[in-house]
Design a protein around this motif. Structure first.
Motif, PDB file in Angstrom:
ATOM      1  N   SER A  41       9.200   3.798  -6.066  1.00 23.18           N
ATOM      2  CA  SER A  41       7.943   3.954  -5.499  1.00 23.18           C
ATOM      3  C   SER A  41       6.806   4.240  -5.697  1.00 23.18           C
ATOM      4  CB  SER A  41       8.489   3.981  -3.678  1.00 23.18           C
ATOM      5  OG  SER A  41       7.889   3.475  -3.041  1.00 23.18           O
ATOM      6  N   SER A  42       6.683   5.291  -6.376  1.00 23.48           N
ATOM      7  CA  SER A  42       5.393   5.768  -6.665  1.00 23.48           C
ATOM      8  C   SER A  42       4.843   4.343  -7.268  1.00 23.48           C
ATOM      9  CB  SER A  42       5.451   7.475  -7.247  1.00 23.48           C
ATOM     10  OG  SER A  42       5.848   8.157  -5.757  1.00 23.48           O
ATOM     11  N   GLU A  45       3.951   1.182  -6.417  1.00 21.91           N
ATOM     12  CA  GLU A  45       2.732   1.214  -5.823  1.00 21.91           C
ATOM     13  C   GLU A  45       1.130   1.540  -5.575  1.00 21.91           C
ATOM     14  OE1 GLU A  45       2.890  -0.105  -2.134  1.00 21.91           O
ATOM     15  OE2 GLU A  45       4.051  -1.186  -2.412  1.00 21.91           O
ATOM     16  N   THR A  46       1.344   2.502  -7.312  1.00 20.54           N
ATOM     17  CA  THR A  46       0.395   2.918  -7.935  1.00 20.54           C
ATOM     18  C   THR A  46      -0.225   1.553  -8.644  1.00 20.54           C
ATOM     19  OG1 THR A  46       0.699   5.132  -7.213  1.00 20.54           O
ATOM     20  CG2 THR A  46      -0.665   4.785  -9.330  1.00 20.54           C
ATOM     21  N   ARG A 356       5.403   9.233  -3.879  1.00 28.12           N
ATOM     22  CA  ARG A 356       5.566   8.588  -2.783  1.00 28.12           C
ATOM     23  C   ARG A 356       6.790   8.600  -2.080  1.00 28.12           C
ATOM     24  NH1 ARG A 356       7.036   3.727  -0.855  1.00 28.12           N
ATOM     25  NH2 ARG A 356       5.451   3.170   0.859  1.00 28.12           N
ATOM     26  N   GLU A 358      10.362   8.082   0.206  1.00 26.67           N
ATOM     27  CA  GLU A 358      10.746   6.850  -0.052  1.00 26.67           C
ATOM     28  C   GLU A 358      12.104   7.110   1.636  1.00 26.67           C
ATOM     29  OE1 GLU A 358      10.932   2.650   0.505  1.00 26.67           O
ATOM     30  OE2 GLU A 358       9.986   3.500  -0.746  1.00 26.67           O
TER      31      GLU A 358
END
Length: 786
Positions: A41-42, A45-46, A356, A358
């Motif tokens: 996720s990190s 998204e980044t 991030r 989750e």
């Protein structure tokens, strides 16, 4: 506090060691789930935010030379939202502390640093100013690798002319999250740089006044990529277009996406296996614990407690252990994820990367922990609750041992303690089978992880010792006459030269396509070879292709089938060539061909674009200094530097996670063995005390218990080896990517090392349990629990 709650507190304290071990095993599975899901996720998204903020182009269209007014026609095409033209060129950077010149890419940038597409992020210093054609902005990762700062001088050769630039700023950009020298797949900050220069400087260096050689395309909302790329290619065809391509084929984005997708696949496949093993262990422990308290349950029912109240009591016990494990796993997953983020900041050139959390990973971890724990006791509780209190308070009906006489003759061969150990297996086979399966899972985890470590080592050895036997590789600025090879071979210090040619192509088979290159080699290559799956050299003959196994799988091709080859160089012919063989290649997904055959089908005989070299170590410095001065040399790659970069890249990012997973696997293995020993002790504490009372020594009593553990462990070893082999193939698939393929390597030492892990866990667990046996209070152990 109610009596049942006080009993719960006493039970938890009594089994604190075993309960903590179960919680840790469960927590490790949850940790993997939280860590890997958060990393995916990190990174995703980044990357998305970085691309949007700095307007990464949706497509790039390279051309030979097109006038600036063509940009207006491109902007008017359906589906095109924005267009930016720029000049791109190869450069060589000559640093005094480096033996060989370093490859770089030079790019034009508007003076204000805000192009419509592909903007840069200034990390230090400033942009170049008008009229200062000697000022440059440098890729910050390259500058850090060489200790360069704003104000330093940087000599560079561009289009055959040597220039000296003054570094005024350091920057990074989304199109260089993953950067490697042209023709290479492994990134190395010290061997590849990027220079952003003013439009006037680039135009003068590459003869691009009023023209561009790269069009950056931004898509309009709802545009179809394929239709836009076709329209752009048609518009640029008169100007030497080599084919527009989207983000999927952009070098940096391709490997960032591959890393994220590989990590996502690993997160989907691997943590559930660890959690399943932990859940199975917890299931066995809870089921046995409930069965062992059968009489206590009957007593509680006799005192008037309803089945629901008793069930809630045991559910609280289960939930306490499961929730402790889930909490430990979540906290450990957050800590491990934040540590991994720092590695990814070194691996990829993100300006920032924040771990991030989750929520779904937390929910999954907690749910699996609770469900696994409750499932273990539900079946046993249901069976016991069906009994009347008086029946439940009785010990279970002893099993029928009437058939054990057939083993009587064999049993005479052993002493009494050994016979007691063997009878345990014949009289409670399903219970012993459960213990064997648990340790089998631990052995399988160890085999799988040790095999993967061996596979990483094998990939490095095959790629740089067996396939590539050169010491250096020279690439030329363009395809040159093969007479250049004789010039190289005559130079003192160069002991062997082997030419090659790399041609950019798009390989197609129906709907399947791959943008890459053909590497053409001599008929009997010695310094750089293609190998069969059983590692025999493949001779380069005829006018067909040798595809790597990964590429053949991607294109869904077999030996003998034909494919379309769209050449993106020179006259750009479209060829139909057969597949002659499948090669074993662990680095990238290359396609090979005979050098003479490729030049023949292209109508360009006697051309090479690079060479592999063997160099006399005593004269290496002089050779590299001479190569620096050759105008046709685009770059020199030393194999040892490439190998070091490859090892570094495999030990970072998703590759580094194998070390975390190995540690988790070993801890879970120990936890499984230790819990098996604790369960056996809990079930046989009264039996062991009875043996002590009737005259058995401490050692003999402990032997009865530890002999059972040892036999269970020995039975689990071969089963774990087989299951571990299957697990290794799953892990290898999860870790392999477009950058490298991890082979599954089975060595006797692999199984031996995994067996040592399990045996070591059994020895330590046995010593801990033996200490409890030696300290046992015989009177207390023999009392009937009321």
């Amino acid at each position: 506090m109610s009596p049942l709650d006080r009993k719960l507190a006493r039970d938890l304290w009594h089994m604190k060691g075993q309960g903590l071990a179960i919680a840790v095993v469960m927590g490790l599975g949850v940790m993997m789930q939280v860590m890997m899901s958060g990393l995916v996720s990190s990174l995703d998204e980044t990357r998305r935010g970085y691309y949007e903020r700095y307007r990464l182009a949706d497509a790039i269209a390279p051309v030979e030379r097109a006038p600036d007014n063509v940009l207006h026609r491109l902007a008017a095409l359906p589906g095109v939202g924005s267009v930016e033209g720029r000049t791109s060129g190869a450069a060589l950077i000559d640093l005094p502390d480096r033996a060989v010149p370093l490859q770089a890419q030079a790019l034009s940038l508007p003076y204000d640093g805000t192009p419509r597409l592909n903007a840069i992020r200034l990390e230090a210093g400033r942009l170049f100013e008008r009229g200062h054609t000697d000022e440059a902005v440098l890729l910050d990762s390259f500058a850090i690798a060489h200790g360069l700062r704003p104000g330093d001088r940087l000599p560079a050769t561009m289009n055959g002319a040597r220039r000296v630039f003054r570094i005024v700023g350091l920057a990074r950009a989304p199109e260089f999250l993953y950067s490697a020298a042209p023709g290479e797949m492994v990134p190395d900050d010290s061997r590849f740089g990027v220079l952003w220069l003013s439009p006037e400087t680039m135009a003068a260096a590459y003869d691009m006044e009023g023209a561009f050689n790269q069009a950056l395309i931004g898509f309009a909302r709802g545009a179809r990529e394929e239709a836009v790329l076709d329209a752009v290619d048609r518009a640029l065809a008169p100007y030497g277009s080599t084919g527009a391509y989207g983000r999927e084929d952009m070098f940096s984005n391709r490997f960032v996406s591959e890393e994220i997708d590989g990590l996502r696949d690993t997160a989907r496949a691997i943590p559930p296996i660890f959690m399943a093993v932990a859940a199975f262990l917890l299931n066995i422990v809870i089921a046995r614990m409930v069965q062992a308290e059968r009489e206590e349950i009957g007593l509680l029912k006799a005192f008037g407690y309803r089945s629901a109240e008793i069930g809630a009591h045991y559910l609280k016990l289960v939930l306490a252990i499961a929730l402790l494990g889930a909490l430990l796993g979540c906290l450990a997953g957050i800590a491990a994820g934040r540590a991994m983020v720092q590695l990814y900041l070194q691996f990829f050139k993100f300006p920032f990367l924040v771990f991030r959390l989750e929520p779904a990973a937390f929910a999954t971890g907690i749910a699996v922990s609770v469900l696994a724990a409750t499932a273990g006791g539900a079946i046993v509780l249901r069976r016991i609750f069906a009994l009347a209190p008086a029946e439940a308070m009785r010990p279970p009906t002893p099993p029928d041992y009437s058939g054990s006489g057939r083993w009587r003759g064999l049993m005479r061969l052993f002493d009494q303690p050994t016979r007691m150990v063997l009878r345990r297996f014949t009289r409670t086979p399903f219970r012993m089978a459960g213990a064997v399966v648990g340790i089998t899972c631990g052995m399988a985890l160890s085999v799988g992880m040790i095999t993967i470590h061996a596979g990483f080592a094998q990939a490095i050895a095959l790629s740089f010792d067996v396939m590539d036997r050169s010491e250096a590789t020279v690439s030329f600025t363009h395809a040159v006459s093969d007479k250049t090879l004789f010039e190289l071979a005559r130079h003192p210090g160069i002991t062997r030269v082997e030419g090659r040619r790399d041609v950019p192509v798009i390989l197609r088979n129906g709907l399947q396509s791959h943008r890459g290159s053909i590497t053409a080699l001599p008929e009997g290559p010695e310094l750089f070879r293609a190998l069969t799956p059983d590692l025999h050299p493949i001779a380069m003959r005829g006018e067909g292709l040798v595809l790597s196994r990964a590429l053949a799988s991607k294109l869904k091709l077999e030996v003998g089938e034909r494919m379309t080859v769209d050449v993106r160089e020179g006259a750009q012919p479209v060829l139909s060539l057969p597949v002659l063989a499948i090669s074993e290649t662990l680095l990238g997904a290359p396609a090979y061909m005979s050098l003479a055959g490729l030049n023949r089908v292209l109508g360009e005989p006697g051309r090479v674009s690079g060479a592999a070299l063997l160099i006399d170590e005593a004269e290496a410095a002089e050779v590299y200094a001479w190569l620096k001065g050759l105008p046709t040399v685009a770059g020199v790659t030393l194999k040892q530097e490439a190998r070091d970069s490859f090892e570094r890249i495999m030990n970072e990012g998703a590759g580094w996670s194998r070390f975390v997973m190995s540690a988790v696997a070993f801890v879970i293995t120990f936890g499984i063995v230790y819990n098996a020993a604790r369960i056996a002790l809990a079930e046989r504490s009264r039996d062991l005390a009875s043996l002590r009372v009737i005259g058995f020594s401490r050692g003999e009593a402990a032997y009865v218990l530890l002999g059972e553990l040892g036999l269970v462990t020995l039975l689990a070893l071969p089963l774990g080896a087989g299951l571990g082999a299957a697990f290794a193939y799953l892990l290898a698939t999860a870790y392999s990517s477009d950058l490298y393929t991890i082979p599954v390597v089975f060595h006797p030492a692999t199984f031996g090392a995994a067996a040592l892990v399990v045996i070591g866990g059994a020895v330590v667990s046995g010593l801990l349990v033996k200490r409890d046996v030696d300290r046992a209070d015989l009177v207390t152990a023999l009392k009937t629990v009321d």
